[in-house]
Enzyme design. Structure first.
Site, PDB file in Angstrom:
ATOM      1  N   SER A  99       0.840  -1.349  -0.434  1.00  0.00           N
ATOM      2  CA  SER A  99       0.085   0.023   0.219  1.00  0.00           C
ATOM      3  C   SER A  99       0.854   0.961   0.330  1.00  0.00           C
ATOM      4  CB  SER A  99      -0.715  -0.215   1.131  1.00  0.00           C
ATOM      5  OG  SER A  99      -1.515   1.323   1.346  1.00  0.00           O
ATOM      6  N   HIS A 103       2.300  12.041  -1.367  1.00  0.00           N
ATOM      7  CA  HIS A 103       1.944  13.685  -0.943  1.00  0.00           C
ATOM      8  C   HIS A 103       3.152  14.300  -1.516  1.00  0.00           C
ATOM      9  CE1 HIS A 103      -1.149  12.570   1.349  1.00  0.00           C
ATOM     10  NE2 HIS A 103      -0.697  11.671   2.559  1.00  0.00           N
ATOM     11  N   HIS A 113      -2.218   7.727  -4.363  1.00  0.00           N
ATOM     12  CA  HIS A 113      -2.460   6.233  -3.897  1.00  0.00           C
ATOM     13  C   HIS A 113      -2.579   4.874  -4.853  1.00  0.00           C
ATOM     14  CE1 HIS A 113      -5.598   3.499  -2.242  1.00  0.00           C
ATOM     15  NE2 HIS A 113      -4.907   3.354  -1.030  1.00  0.00           N
ATOM     16  N   VAL A 116      -2.355  -3.265  -3.173  1.00  0.00           N
ATOM     17  CA  VAL A 116      -2.575  -4.278  -4.510  1.00  0.00           C
ATOM     18  C   VAL A 116      -2.744  -5.313  -2.572  1.00  0.00           C
ATOM     19  CG1 VAL A 116      -2.036  -3.882  -6.559  1.00  0.00           C
ATOM     20  CG2 VAL A 116      -0.153  -4.653  -4.766  1.00  0.00           C
ATOM     21  N   GLY A 266      -3.644  -4.331  13.844  1.00  0.00           N
ATOM     22  CA  GLY A 266      -1.995  -4.052  12.803  1.00  0.00           C
ATOM     23  C   GLY A 266      -1.169  -3.067  13.856  1.00  0.00           C
ATOM     24  N   ARG A 267      -0.364  -2.282  12.777  1.00  0.00           N
ATOM     25  CA  ARG A 267       0.660  -1.146  13.761  1.00  0.00           C
ATOM     26  C   ARG A 267       0.256   0.002  12.978  1.00  0.00           C
ATOM     27  NH1 ARG A 267       5.696   0.368  11.484  1.00  0.00           N
ATOM     28  NH2 ARG A 267       7.361   0.989  13.279  1.00  0.00           N
TER      29      ARG A 267
END
Length: 316
Positions: A99, A103, A113, A116, A266-267
């Protein structure tokens, strides 16, 4: 062919390497730093997975670029994943993906952005539940038809080998998904989006995901190269920071990936790496009539067929 996780993982790791190398070359100075991490599944020693998060900060071209790989496992899916797939409740699962969010510093360069990903529940079972997902989308601050056409032409080419109906279908899916319902406006000019995709069997569905991943840099890098030296001042910069607020709102309110990551333990640093370093909100701000800023809303932030004027060919 049954799902083969090592092939998916190898592709994703290589994709992360290639995208980071291309972005570093386009920036011309700054480098990505890597943060490898492990996730622990509560009450399940040895389960959880991990990943490697790469961030480029304060570059000449990119103010912040994050490209993350993750491969995480668990024993129970969060509500964001089972709401539309109740048959997955209580099943062990694995998810892996790349992911990224870019910016740029120059307001004339759009934010982009892409991701997959692959999900499987019941790996090793006779009939596991699995699918691919992903896509890429473009969020300009100043509209340029040339950029939008190039972006969508590349998106079309990415899925053209899999049938003529796939691009319009995934384009509409993208337009519908990246929509801020509370604002009543699209996040950007769209691209491709797909989820729960397994309709072509494992090999062909995997090929769709690979093609989308491989076409991200050809879609984005020419736009960056064309716009990165454009002149801008504080007016354009403040507009960029204001419009970045829409990006933040979507990611924190509507994005399924963000919700999945947070709800699955998740982190957090990796999940929220997509947020821009600077952003602003102005109460009830309205761009001046007839201005380039107003044109973004009135012309570009309207779902449309960006390739309507092209012939049926796929060349530039």
């Amino acid at each position: 062919m049954s799902p083969y996780l090592p092939a998916v993982r190898a592709y994703l790791l290589d994709l992360q390497d290639r995208i980071c190398a291309a972005l570093e070359a386009e920036d011309g100075g700054a480098k990505f730093t890597e943060d490898a991490w492990q996730r622990t599944e509560p009450g399940q020693p040895g389960l959880g997975g991990g990943g490697r998060t790469r961030v480029l900060a304060e570059g000449a071209v990119f103010e912040k670029a994050g490209v993350a790989f993750s491969h995480v496992t668990g024993t129970k899916l969060p509500p964001s994943a089972t709401a539309h797939r109740p048959e997955l409740a209580g099943r062990p699962w694995e998810a892996m993906g790349v992911s990224l969010v870019i910016h740029p510093r120059n307001p004339h360069v759009p934010t982009s952005h892409a991701n997959v990903r692959f999900f499987i529940s019941g790996a090793g079972e006779e009939n596991p539940i699995w699918w691919f997902g992903g896509g890429f989308d473009l969020t300009p601050y100043y509209g340029q038809a040339e950029d939008c056409m190039h972006w969508h032409r590349t998106a079309r080419d990415a899925v053209a080998p899999f049938g003529p109906d796939l691009y319009p279908r995934l384009k509409k899916w993208c337009d519908d998904y990246f929509f801020l319902k509370h604002r009543g406006e699209p996040r950007g000019v769209g691209g491709l989006f797909f989820d729960d995709f397994n309709e072509l069997g494992f090999e062909r569905s995997f090929a769709v995901m690979r093609s989308v991943g491989d076409h991200y840099i050809p879609a984005y890098r020419p736009i960056v190269a064309r716009r990165k030296a454009a002149t801008y001042g504080d007016h354009e910069r403040q507009w960029q920071l204001y419009r970045r607020g829409r990006y933040v709102e979507f990611n924190l309110v509507w994005d399924r990936g963000t919700l999945f990551g947070l709800q699955s333990g998740g982190r957090t640093e990796s999940i929220l790496m997509s947020l821009p370093p600077l952003v602003r909100w102005d109460y009830n701000f309205q761009p001046a009539p007839g201005s380039p800023e107003a044109q973004l809303h009135e012309v570009f932030l309207k779902p449309q067929d960006w390739l309507a004027t092209e012939s049926t060919g796929h060349g530039d």
